[in-house]
Design a protein around this motif. Structure first.
Motif, short mmCIF file in Angstrom:
data_model
loop_
_atom_site.label_atom_id
_atom_site.label_comp_id
_atom_site.label_asym_id
_atom_site.label_seq_id
_atom_site.Cartn_x
_atom_site.Cartn_y
_atom_site.Cartn_z
N UNK A 1 0.80 -0.91 -0.25
CA UNK A 1 0.26 0.03 -0.14
C UNK A 1 1.06 1.38 0.43
N UNK A 2 2.00 1.14 0.86
CA UNK A 2 2.60 2.41 0.87
C UNK A 2 3.22 2.52 -0.71
N UNK A 3 4.14 1.18 -1.26
CA UNK A 3 4.37 1.63 -2.40
C UNK A 3 3.57 2.81 -3.88
N UNK A 4 2.30 1.75 -3.53
CA UNK A 4 1.29 1.77 -4.33
C UNK A 4 0.73 4.18 -4.51
N UNK A 5 0.57 4.06 -2.95
CA UNK A 5 0.13 5.69 -2.55
C UNK A 5 1.16 6.51 -2.81
N UNK A 6 2.78 6.04 -3.23
CA UNK A 6 4.16 6.66 -3.40
C UNK A 6 4.00 6.77 -4.68
N UNK A 7 3.35 5.61 -5.52
CA UNK A 7 3.68 5.56 -6.71
C UNK A 7 1.72 6.14 -7.82
N UNK A 8 1.36 6.60 -6.67
CA UNK A 8 -0.11 7.45 -7.22
C UNK A 8 -0.53 5.78 -8.43
N UNK A 9 -0.32 4.81 -7.91
CA UNK A 9 -1.13 3.22 -8.40
C UNK A 9 -2.09 2.29 -6.94
N UNK A 10 -2.45 1.20 -7.70
CA UNK A 10 -4.03 0.96 -6.93
C UNK A 10 -2.56 -0.69 -6.45
N UNK A 11 -2.83 -0.79 -5.18
CA UNK A 11 -1.84 -2.12 -4.98
C UNK A 11 -2.21 -2.94 -5.51
N UNK A 12 -2.43 -3.26 -6.57
CA UNK A 12 -2.45 -4.26 -7.52
C UNK A 12 -2.14 -4.33 -8.89
#
Length: 440
Positions: free
Chosen positions: A158-169
């Motif tokens: 989730x942290x990586x998704x938030x940092x990259x403005x993506x979804x966790x999928x």
């Protein structure tokens, strides 16, 4: 060793709740803990309301079990004794006190060193609902067919998704999904997220759960089960479904229902759409180099594994873990206080996910597949199963589907799931409620 399964049902005024914790299919002990702390009298209700909590412990031997138990023992007691401050301030201070208790216990014992636990709390107050949160256990609200996740997972994905403005999928599959970036216990200080307040009305249902539930089950199915079934049946069915889909972890669910908001004495807060924007919790950000180091080391490890260069892959994985620990430290050691207003304040950015959980072909398909696979085992094992009743449930579901009544189909399939799981438990441990059953 923990008891394999425990269940608690409580009701007060216009509120009802059912809490179930289960060891799962693969674990020998239950490192999850839960707490239901209802207000004692109108004065405590008006000041601090009702508290519900789930904690998922981590650590070798009995360390995780102890960490989660210390959390669920400390937080309710600490929260309700802080009557002089607002609920949002009180719950943050209570969670931090629990962190200190767990950290000190781990620091003073080699056996418990480094132990930790998640901590997800729901406060139901006269002014609305608040969530306080550390880790990747979750709090949801179901209103109608809208199932909303009110907490942000403190996990690497989730942290990586938030940092990259993506979804966790969209995060690559080689990134481990079970690495959490924040928990109670490993560090002397912890940052606590507070979300809310959220409006509360008759018919709302809230779910608190550990990742033993959200790992095997999709949110749309979880919401459909909660929305279609009576409270007690919903909580047990979710446990049974998670176990029948593998049960790789301990599973804990607390389902809270606002049965009668007037009887409960809730104020009538404005809808979320009428509230001004919430202030974000003050978080210390992770340096971009930390994310880059984790991603590059994970990619390198995967490439080396593919070419059978296991020594290099091991070193790359070690570099990944070092970068993850650095990132975790950056995020979790900031003691930044939450923003609190005169009464509740406005906190967070929830909901973080919205799911349409209206019963339909997808949720029905999953339930139907589970029942069909278990029915295929008829006659292969000496189970005391009332198969005619199971078949009637299935036929009822089929008839409901042909009529387009998916809610009735969910109810019928879930009835079959509970009957089958109870029979399996009884065949494994006659006279007990043990949910640890080998389906292989």
């Amino acid at each position: 060793m923990s008891s394999p399964s425990s269940k608690l049902e409580r009701s007060i005024g216009g509120l009802r709740c059912t809490a179930v914790s289960d060891v799962g299919m693969r674990r020998s002990s239950n490192q999850d803990s839960m707490a239901v702390s209802l207000a004692e009298g109108s004065r405590q209700w008006q000041s601090h309301g009702h508290l519900f909590m789930v904690a998922d412990g981590m650590g070798a031997h009995a360390a995780g079990e102890l960490a989660s138990k210390l959390a669920t023992d400390t937080v309710p007691h600490s929260y309700h004794k802080r009557s002089e401050v607002s609920p949002s301030e009180a719950i943050v201070e209570a969670v931090r006190e629990a962190n200190s208790v767990i950290y000190n216990k781990g620091s003073n014992s080699v056996d418990f060193q480094g132990m930790g636990t998640t901590c997800s709390c729901l406060l139901v107050l006269p002014q609305g609902a608040l969530a306080a949160h550390v880790g990747d256990s979750r709090v949801y609200r179901l209103r109608g067919n809208c199932f909303e996740q009110l907490t942000f997972d403190h996990s690497l994905v989730w942290e990586m998704a938030a940092a990259g403005h993506a979804s966790e999928d969209e995060i690559p599959a080689y990134v481990p999904k079970n690495v959490i970036t924040r928990s109670l216990g490993p560090h002397p200080t912890v940052s606590v997220d507070v979300e809310g307040p959220f409006s509360v009305q008759t018919g709302d249902r809230f779910l608190l759960c550990s990742d033993g539930l959200t790992g095997p089950l999709k949110p749309e199915l979880i919401g459909a089960v909660i929305g279609c079934l009576p409270l007690s049946d919903a909580a047990q069915t979710l446990i049974d479904l998670a176990n029948l889909l593998g049960g790789p972890d301990n599973i804990t669910t607390i389902v809270v229902e606002i049965a009668e908001s007037d009887k409960l004495g809730l104020a009538a807060p404005p809808e979320e759409s009428e509230l001004p924007p919430r202030r974000s919790m003050r978080r210390k950000s992770v340096h971009p180099f930390s994310w880059m180091a984790m991603i590059l080391s994970a990619v390198l490890a995967g490439a080396l594994m593919a070419t059978h260069q296991f020594g290099g892959a091991f070193l790359a994985l070690a570099a990944f873990l070092v970068a993850a620990i650095v990132a975790w430290t950056q995020r979790s050691t900031d003691p930044g206080a939450c923003n609190t207003g005169a009464i509740l304040g406005l906190h967070g950015k929830a909901p973080y996910r919205r799911h349409d959980c209206q019963p339909g072909p997808a949720s029905i398909g999953t339930l139907g597949d589970i029942v069909r696979q278990l029915e295929d085992l008829e006659g292969q094992n000496n189970w005391e199963v009332d198969w005619p009743t199971i078949h009637r449930d299935r036929n009822t579901a089929h008839e409901a589907i042909t009529q387009g009544n998916y809610q009735e189909a969910v109810i019928a399939y879930c009835s079959a799931v509970r009957r089958l799981m109870q029979a399996l438990r009884n065949s494994k441990h006659p006279g007990t409620s043990d949910s640890t059953v080998d389906l292989c």
